[in-house]
Design an enzyme around this catalytic site. Sequence first.
Site, PDB file in Angstrom:
ATOM      1  N   HIS A 131     -94.291 -29.883   7.852  1.00 22.42           N
ATOM      2  CA  HIS A 131     -93.714 -30.267   9.137  1.00 22.42           C
ATOM      3  C   HIS A 131     -94.585 -31.317   9.825  1.00 22.42           C
ATOM      4  O   HIS A 131     -95.734 -31.527   9.467  1.00 22.42           O
ATOM      5  CB  HIS A 131     -93.568 -29.051  10.064  1.00 22.42           C
ATOM      6  CG  HIS A 131     -92.352 -28.229   9.783  1.00 22.42           C
ATOM      7  ND1 HIS A 131     -92.349 -27.214   8.856  1.00 22.42           N
ATOM      8  CD2 HIS A 131     -91.101 -28.283  10.294  1.00 22.42           C
ATOM      9  CE1 HIS A 131     -91.147 -26.666   8.815  1.00 22.42           C
ATOM     10  NE2 HIS A 131     -90.370 -27.289   9.674  1.00 22.42           N
ATOM     11  N   LYS A 135     -95.930 -29.639  15.438  1.00 22.93           N
ATOM     12  CA  LYS A 135     -95.470 -28.249  15.330  1.00 22.93           C
ATOM     13  C   LYS A 135     -96.637 -27.311  15.584  1.00 22.93           C
ATOM     14  O   LYS A 135     -97.690 -27.424  14.960  1.00 22.93           O
ATOM     15  CB  LYS A 135     -94.844 -27.982  13.963  1.00 22.93           C
ATOM     16  CG  LYS A 135     -94.211 -26.600  13.856  1.00 22.93           C
ATOM     17  CD  LYS A 135     -93.325 -26.491  12.631  1.00 22.93           C
ATOM     18  CE  LYS A 135     -92.684 -25.118  12.533  1.00 22.93           C
ATOM     19  NZ  LYS A 135     -91.827 -24.817  13.706  1.00 22.93           N
TER      20      LYS A 135
END
Length: 233
Positions: A131, A135
């Site tokens: 990600h 995040k």
Amino acid sequence: MKIALVGYGRMGKIIDEIALKRGHEVVARLKQTPTAENLNNPDVVIEFSLPEVAFDNIKACLENGIPVISGTTGWLERKPEIENIAVQNETAFLYGSNFSLGVNLFFALNEKLADLMKNVDAYSCQLEEIHHIHKLDAPSGTAISLAEGIIKNNPKFEAWKLEDTQEKQLGIFAIREDEVPGTHSVYYRSEVDEIEIKHTAHNRNGFALGAVVAAEWIKDKKGNFTMKDVLGL
């Protein structure tokens, strides 16, 4: 429908655009704690906020009798409490670690493969998620859902852990890289070959569309639901 957005970051803004394109009215765009006053009497709340405030945000909406769609990850140890609050207030709650149609099909495929592999001892299993660097939680909620799907269908595993698979603990590598929207892989490796299933998101629009579709579906329902209910999987 009248939709209130609780948490107005990247996802909230994309959900806003898609909801308006689908003919809905966005009656609140909140970065603060929701109240009966600032929610502006919506039909449903879509909540994408931060792990540390998600519980209080969802609780406040449910206690006002408003159904909630939540995509915030990193707070799930308190999810059973929220589900009880939804029932007590005769409203509805739907949590999704990932609202993408493709990811929810991937979840079903993952569970089927786990069931097929449960009696094949030559293969070890490992998960990987990648990600963007913004995040905050690791592993991702989607990776946890994948791990739980494997654990449910394969008695070789009892729990998941970050990093390498070790005996009955299924490993998840969590990588944070540039602006990656989300890539999830499940590997089964033996000495002679490897089986891999993988989902790669190209942008966040699929997540946002799924959340709006879930909001459309949950109106006037009572109880606790998942995207499997929405998609009939």
